[in-house]
Design a protein around this motif. Structure first.
Motif, PDB file in Angstrom:
ATOM      1  N   PHE A  34      -9.602   2.527  -2.202  1.00  0.00           N
ATOM      2  CA  PHE A  34     -10.939   2.123  -2.635  1.00  0.00           C
ATOM      3  C   PHE A  34     -10.961   0.640  -2.978  1.00  0.00           C
ATOM      4  O   PHE A  34     -11.925  -0.070  -2.651  1.00  0.00           O
ATOM      5  N   LEU A  35      -9.908   0.145  -3.615  1.00  0.00           N
ATOM      6  CA  LEU A  35      -9.850  -1.286  -3.917  1.00  0.00           C
ATOM      7  C   LEU A  35      -9.876  -2.117  -2.631  1.00  0.00           C
ATOM      8  O   LEU A  35     -10.508  -3.176  -2.582  1.00  0.00           O
ATOM      9  N   GLU A  36      -9.199  -1.633  -1.608  1.00  0.00           N
ATOM     10  CA  GLU A  36      -9.213  -2.349  -0.337  1.00  0.00           C
ATOM     11  C   GLU A  36     -10.625  -2.359   0.255  1.00  0.00           C
ATOM     12  O   GLU A  36     -11.045  -3.344   0.877  1.00  0.00           O
ATOM     13  N   PHE A  78       0.823  -1.204   0.000  1.00  0.00           N
ATOM     14  CA  PHE A  78       0.000   0.000   0.000  1.00  0.00           C
ATOM     15  C   PHE A  78       0.864   1.263   0.000  1.00  0.00           C
ATOM     16  O   PHE A  78       0.500   2.271  -0.607  1.00  0.00           O
ATOM     17  N   ALA A  79       1.985   1.229   0.668  1.00  0.00           N
ATOM     18  CA  ALA A  79       2.865   2.394   0.693  1.00  0.00           C
ATOM     19  C   ALA A  79       3.351   2.744  -0.710  1.00  0.00           C
ATOM     20  O   ALA A  79       3.474   3.924  -1.062  1.00  0.00           O
ATOM     21  N   GLU A  80       3.613   1.719  -1.518  1.00  0.00           N
ATOM     22  CA  GLU A  80       4.104   1.950  -2.878  1.00  0.00           C
ATOM     23  C   GLU A  80       2.997   2.400  -3.827  1.00  0.00           C
ATOM     24  O   GLU A  80       3.275   3.073  -4.827  1.00  0.00           O
ATOM     25  N   LEU A 137      -5.972  -6.894  -6.715  1.00  0.00           N
ATOM     26  CA  LEU A 137      -5.459  -6.517  -5.397  1.00  0.00           C
ATOM     27  C   LEU A 137      -5.133  -7.766  -4.566  1.00  0.00           C
ATOM     28  O   LEU A 137      -4.077  -7.823  -3.913  1.00  0.00           O
ATOM     29  N   GLU A 138      -6.001  -8.751  -4.586  1.00  0.00           N
ATOM     30  CA  GLU A 138      -5.741  -9.961  -3.795  1.00  0.00           C
ATOM     31  C   GLU A 138      -4.491 -10.689  -4.274  1.00  0.00           C
ATOM     32  O   GLU A 138      -3.703 -11.186  -3.477  1.00  0.00           O
ATOM     33  N   ASP A 139      -4.307 -10.745  -5.598  1.00  0.00           N
ATOM     34  CA  ASP A 139      -3.099 -11.375  -6.124  1.00  0.00           C
ATOM     35  C   ASP A 139      -1.848 -10.626  -5.688  1.00  0.00           C
ATOM     36  O   ASP A 139      -0.808 -11.220  -5.354  1.00  0.00           O
ATOM     37  N   LEU A 140      -1.949  -9.301  -5.663  1.00  0.00           N
ATOM     38  CA  LEU A 140      -0.802  -8.483  -5.256  1.00  0.00           C
ATOM     39  C   LEU A 140      -0.480  -8.691  -3.781  1.00  0.00           C
ATOM     40  O   LEU A 140       0.683  -8.824  -3.390  1.00  0.00           O
ATOM     41  N   LEU A 141      -1.514  -8.738  -2.958  1.00  0.00           N
ATOM     42  CA  LEU A 141      -1.301  -8.928  -1.513  1.00  0.00           C
ATOM     43  C   LEU A 141      -0.792 -10.330  -1.203  1.00  0.00           C
ATOM     44  O   LEU A 141      -0.138 -10.544  -0.165  1.00  0.00           O
ATOM     45  N   ASP A 142      -1.084 -11.290  -2.065  1.00  0.00           N
ATOM     46  CA  ASP A 142      -0.648 -12.676  -1.833  1.00  0.00           C
ATOM     47  C   ASP A 142       0.790 -12.939  -2.281  1.00  0.00           C
ATOM     48  O   ASP A 142       1.338 -14.009  -2.003  1.00  0.00           O
ATOM     49  N   GLU A 143       1.385 -11.987  -2.971  1.00  0.00           N
ATOM     50  CA  GLU A 143       2.764 -12.204  -3.482  1.00  0.00           C
ATOM     51  C   GLU A 143       3.755 -12.298  -2.326  1.00  0.00           C
ATOM     52  O   GLU A 143       3.592 -11.635  -1.314  1.00  0.00           O
TER      53      GLU A 143
END
Length: 399
Positions: A327-329, A293-295, A393-399
């Motif tokens: 918003f995606l979150e 999220f910071a990036e 977003l979920e794929d990104l958070l799961d990396e």
């Protein structure tokens, strides 16, 4: 006692100023403005003592000493030259008839608030604009401005850094050091900004969009409906604004403020929260929660001097696959509570944010988002296995 008086002076002035940053790398006025170092002011005595016998309506003319080097310098206010009104400040570092630099006066600042400010363009290589401001009778602050030549001189929103102080009486340095002068400069410029804000707001009230939406947020189907070409001329048409949209489709938005943030909340920047279906997300909290999220959630630290965002924001933009990750979150957190055929209220709030907390809301509005039933509607926009907003977003958070 002198030291105590100096500390109290700094404290009193600091209560009513804007934050500033100092930069000790900038040189003296003489080193920036004169190629020759020969014949410069002497530490012993004052070669310009005769200037003290001259008078002018501004009360500036006289022999001065520099704070940083204790050397002698001369300043003369010249109202007319060869029958022409010039209102200039002549700067001398060497004895003689000709000044080393002629600085122009910002006459409107004097008319508005009796602020005596003089400026001169040096060059890009010599640190751009240099300014002198009277901070007290017989005391001048040397200012480095961050404005380029194309920006024009003496812009109120320029960053000003005090780099030296000149005084007719050396005892004034017991009170007027660089820090104290910076505080006074910030106060003087702040008062000019406040006067300017009143005038700008009066002008803005002529425009339908500002008069109707100040303190609120306008929504549209694209950022093109929320743009204007000139500063302080909001020509957007409320007829193009929307109150309802498809969930997952493009929604652009633009807040309008009662006052610029730097006036209402000095030192603050903007934060945005989203509320829907019992959940809330906060950009600043998310920025500090993970590197992902910071990036992807930049700090909103521009437009503090404006009455609205210059560039509109978006919740999502399907045309270029851009989204606010806060918003995606919100979509990710509410996905199990959303169902086709339902309409949900999305509340968007823009906050003044400072010292790690939301201080006050500065604009807020609600738009309805409909979860459409069509196969290529909301479900595809949010949950497509490759391009869906929530999926990405979920794929990104799961990396």
């Amino acid at each position: 006692m002198k030291k105590l008086a100096k500390i109290l002076t700094v404290a009193v002035i600091a209560l009513i100023i804007y934050p500033h940053q100092s930069d000790a790398q900038f040189g003296k006025l003489k080193s920036a403005m004169s190629k020759s170092k020969s014949g410069s002011g002497s530490k012993g005595g004052n070669a310009f003592e005769s200037f003290n016998s001259e008078t002018d309506e501004m009360g500036i003319t006289g022999a001065y000493y520099g704070l940083s080097d204790s050397k002698a310098y001369g300043f003369k206010f010249i109202k007319e030259n060869e029958g022409k009104l010039v209102n200039q400040l002549y700067y001398f570092e060497k004895a003689g008839a000709d000044p080393q630099v002629k600085m122009d006066m910002k006459e409107s600042y004097y008319r508005k608030a009796e602020v005596k400010l003089f400026y001169h363009w040096l060059s890009a290589s010599a640190s751009g604009y240099i300014e002198l401001i009277e901070v007290d009778p017989g005391v001048l602050a040397q200012i480095k401005s961050d404005r380029s030549y194309n920006d024009g001189p003496v812009a109120l929103d320029a960053t000003r850094t005090v780099v030296d102080v000149y005084a007719k009486d050396k005892s004034n340095f017991d009170t007027w050091d660089v820090e104290t002068a910076q505080a006074k400069v910030d106060m003087l410029i702040g008062s000019l900004k406040a006067d300017e804000v009143v005038k700008i707001k009066k002008k803005l009230e002529r425009f339908e969009v500002y008069s109707k939406y100040k303190g609120k947020i306008a929504f549209a189907k694209g950022t093109n409906y929320l743009r204007n070409q000139k500063s302080n001329e909001p020509t957007e048409k409320p007829a193009n604004f929307i109150t309802k949209a498809e969930l997952g489709a493009t929604v652009a938005f633009k807040p309008y403020f009662e006052m610029p943030l730097e006036q209402s909340h000095p030192g603050a920047w903007f934060n945005i929260t989203y509320e829907m279906a019992g959940q809330t997300t906060d950009r600043e909290k998310l920025r500090k929660s993970s590197t992902i999220f910071a990036e992807n959630i930049p700090q909103i630290d521009k437009d503090q001097e404006k009455f609205y965002f210059w560039y509109p924001k978006v919740t999502v933009n399907t045309s270029n696959n851009v989204a606010d990750y806060a918003f995606l979150e919100l979509l990710r957190k509410t996905q199990d509570d959303l169902s086709a055929g339902q309409v949900y209220d999305l509340k968007v709030t823009v906050w003044a944010y400072k010292d790690g907390a939301n201080i006050d809301p500065v604009a807020s509005s609600t738009i309805q988002l409909e979860y459409t039933k069509e196969d290529n509607g909301t479900k595809k926009l949010l949950f497509d296995p490759v391009k869906g907003w929530v999926t990405v977003l979920e794929d990104l958070l799961d990396e």
